[in-house]
Design a protein around this motif. Structure first.
Motif, PDB file in Angstrom:
ATOM      1  N   SER A 192      46.345  -1.325  36.152  1.00 38.80           N
ATOM      2  CA  SER A 192      47.431  -1.332  35.292  1.00 38.80           C
ATOM      3  C   SER A 192      47.679  -0.698  34.345  1.00 38.80           C
ATOM      4  N   THR A 193      46.895   0.115  34.343  1.00 36.89           N
ATOM      5  CA  THR A 193      47.397   1.507  33.634  1.00 36.89           C
ATOM      6  C   THR A 193      48.757   2.215  33.659  1.00 36.89           C
ATOM      7  N   ALA A 194      50.241   2.670  32.984  1.00 33.73           N
ATOM      8  CA  ALA A 194      51.141   2.633  33.438  1.00 33.73           C
ATOM      9  C   ALA A 194      51.622   3.478  35.119  1.00 33.73           C
ATOM     10  N   VAL A 195      50.263   4.327  34.788  1.00 28.25           N
ATOM     11  CA  VAL A 195      50.653   5.146  36.405  1.00 28.25           C
ATOM     12  C   VAL A 195      49.830   4.598  37.677  1.00 28.25           C
ATOM     13  N   GLY A 196      49.123   3.961  36.812  1.00 29.10           N
ATOM     14  CA  GLY A 196      48.869   3.207  38.088  1.00 29.10           C
ATOM     15  C   GLY A 196      49.577   1.615  38.913  1.00 29.10           C
ATOM     16  N   MET A 197      50.370   1.809  37.825  1.00 28.27           N
ATOM     17  CA  MET A 197      51.673   0.060  38.577  1.00 28.27           C
ATOM     18  C   MET A 197      52.504   1.048  39.218  1.00 28.27           C
ATOM     19  N   ASP A 198      53.218   1.766  38.721  1.00 31.08           N
ATOM     20  CA  ASP A 198      53.427   2.861  38.915  1.00 31.08           C
ATOM     21  C   ASP A 198      53.607   2.922  40.409  1.00 31.08           C
ATOM     22  N   TYR A 199      52.198   4.012  40.485  1.00 33.64           N
ATOM     23  CA  TYR A 199      52.462   4.872  41.881  1.00 33.64           C
ATOM     24  C   TYR A 199      51.656   3.029  43.283  1.00 33.64           C
ATOM     25  N   LYS A 200      51.437   2.359  43.282  1.00 33.01           N
ATOM     26  CA  LYS A 200      50.905   0.996  43.835  1.00 33.01           C
ATOM     27  C   LYS A 200      52.502   0.617  43.724  1.00 33.01           C
ATOM     28  N   GLN A 201      53.824   0.708  43.049  1.00 32.51           N
ATOM     29  CA  GLN A 201      54.675   0.135  43.739  1.00 32.51           C
ATOM     30  C   GLN A 201      55.450   1.202  44.320  1.00 32.51           C
ATOM     31  N   ARG A 202      55.610   1.984  44.563  1.00 30.69           N
ATOM     32  CA  ARG A 202      55.459   3.196  45.365  1.00 30.69           C
ATOM     33  C   ARG A 202      55.058   3.099  46.414  1.00 30.69           C
ATOM     34  N   PHE A 203      53.845   3.080  47.035  1.00 33.97           N
ATOM     35  CA  PHE A 203      53.247   2.747  47.634  1.00 33.97           C
ATOM     36  C   PHE A 203      52.905   2.195  48.546  1.00 33.97           C
ATOM     37  N   VAL A 204      53.083   0.913  48.604  1.00 34.38           N
ATOM     38  CA  VAL A 204      53.830  -0.093  48.797  1.00 34.38           C
ATOM     39  C   VAL A 204      54.787  -0.336  49.669  1.00 34.38           C
ATOM     40  N   ALA A 205      55.700   0.671  48.670  1.00 29.44           N
ATOM     41  CA  ALA A 205      57.211   0.446  49.320  1.00 29.44           C
ATOM     42  C   ALA A 205      57.442   1.565  50.637  1.00 29.44           C
ATOM     43  N   SER A 206      56.748   2.808  50.303  1.00 31.73           N
ATOM     44  CA  SER A 206      56.362   3.536  50.975  1.00 31.73           C
ATOM     45  C   SER A 206      55.966   3.014  52.573  1.00 31.73           C
ATOM     46  N   LEU A 207      55.135   2.055  52.541  1.00 27.04           N
ATOM     47  CA  LEU A 207      54.555   1.949  53.810  1.00 27.04           C
ATOM     48  C   LEU A 207      55.518   1.039  55.162  1.00 27.04           C
ATOM     49  N   ASP A 208      56.559   0.325  53.920  1.00 27.63           N
ATOM     50  CA  ASP A 208      57.851  -0.178  54.976  1.00 27.63           C
ATOM     51  C   ASP A 208      57.318  -1.155  55.741  1.00 27.63           C
TER      52      ASP A 208
END
Length: 257
Positions: free
Chosen positions: A22-38
């Motif tokens: 729920s931290t700002a960096v946690g939410m950001d990287y998780k969103q990008r991580f899932v997107a990059s998994l395509d």
């Protein structure tokens, strides 16, 4: 000394994972991580070390009703919480299993991911090989792992900050796993698609203390003789007053089987 009377017991694991996510960096990287998994409609995605189901809903949305998400964890308590959270997600299956011996057939999934899991496993190289076994040809493997050896906490007492960082890194089984992922993946026969460094930075004491355990780990370090109480007490007091600059490097890796 202020801060050194705090309990040294580890926080509740599920609460800690939720807080980090729920931290700002946690939410950001998780969103990008899932997107990059395509991951796309109809695919099968494996979340290895799924924990309490933090990312399962996002993955389930990506594959849609015709796809499936398999969450594997070795802790029954984690799976129990994940089942509670995913009760309304019929395309999510949860299995008890270990990363070194996945309960998945060869070439059984289109996508696989681990998020802050490989830092804890006994044999990361074997774990990467096991994921490659279950991935179909052309499948993608996403990994998100820290490099605890890069941990730094800004303070006028550089020696004490370094002692704290070394102590924290020393408590992790594989503290430099983030920087080692590319090598392990290439050795296992993967092709590297992307390597993304993420700077994890905390600027307030409350969040840094929650995620890095400033009070808890400095007290443990004093008990272990890695820091002196006469240094650690004032160090904590200065951090509590602020300003705070503390962080480490995190790596997001996408590899293709």
């Amino acid at each position: 000394m202020v801060g050194l009377t705090a309990a040294t017991a580890a926080p509740d694991q599920i609460a800690y994972m939720d807080a980090a996510a729920s931290t700002a960096v946690g939410m950001d990287y998780k969103q990008r991580f899932v997107a990059s998994l395509d991951a796309g409609p109809g695919q099968t995605v494996l979340d290895v070390g799924c924990g309490p189901g933090t990312d399962l809903a996002r993955l389930a949305d990506a594959v849609g009703g015709e796809g499936s998400v398999i969450g594997v964890d070795r802790e029954p308590r984690m799976l129990e919480e994940a089942r509670r959270r995913m009760a309304d997600r019929p395309n999510v299956e949860l299995l008890l299993g270990d990363l070194l011996d996945l309960p998945i057939p060869d070439d059984g999934v289109d996508r696989a991911r681990t998020d802050r899991v490989l830092q804890h496993v006994a044999d990361p190289a074997r774990a990467v090989e096991e994921v490659r076994r279950v991935l179909r040809p052309g499948g993608l493997f996403g990994m998100a792992e820290p490099d605890w050896d890069t941990l730094a906490v800004a303070d006028q007492d550089l020696d004490t900050s370094r002692r704290f960082a070394r102590f924290v890194a020393g408590r992790v089984r594989n503290p430099t796993i983030g920087r080692e992922l590319v090598r392990l993946c290439v050795r296992a026969g993967f092709r590297i698609r992307s390597v993304e460094p993420v700077a994890v930075l905390f600027r307030d004491f409350a969040t840094a203390n929650e995620i890095l355990g400033l009070r808890r780990n400095s007290a443990r370090a004093v008990q272990a003789g890695a820091m002196s109480e006469s240094d650690a007490g004032p160090w904590l007091q200065r951090l509590e007053r602020g300003p705070v600059v503390a962080g480490f490097m995190f790596y997001l890796i996408i590899a293709e089987s």
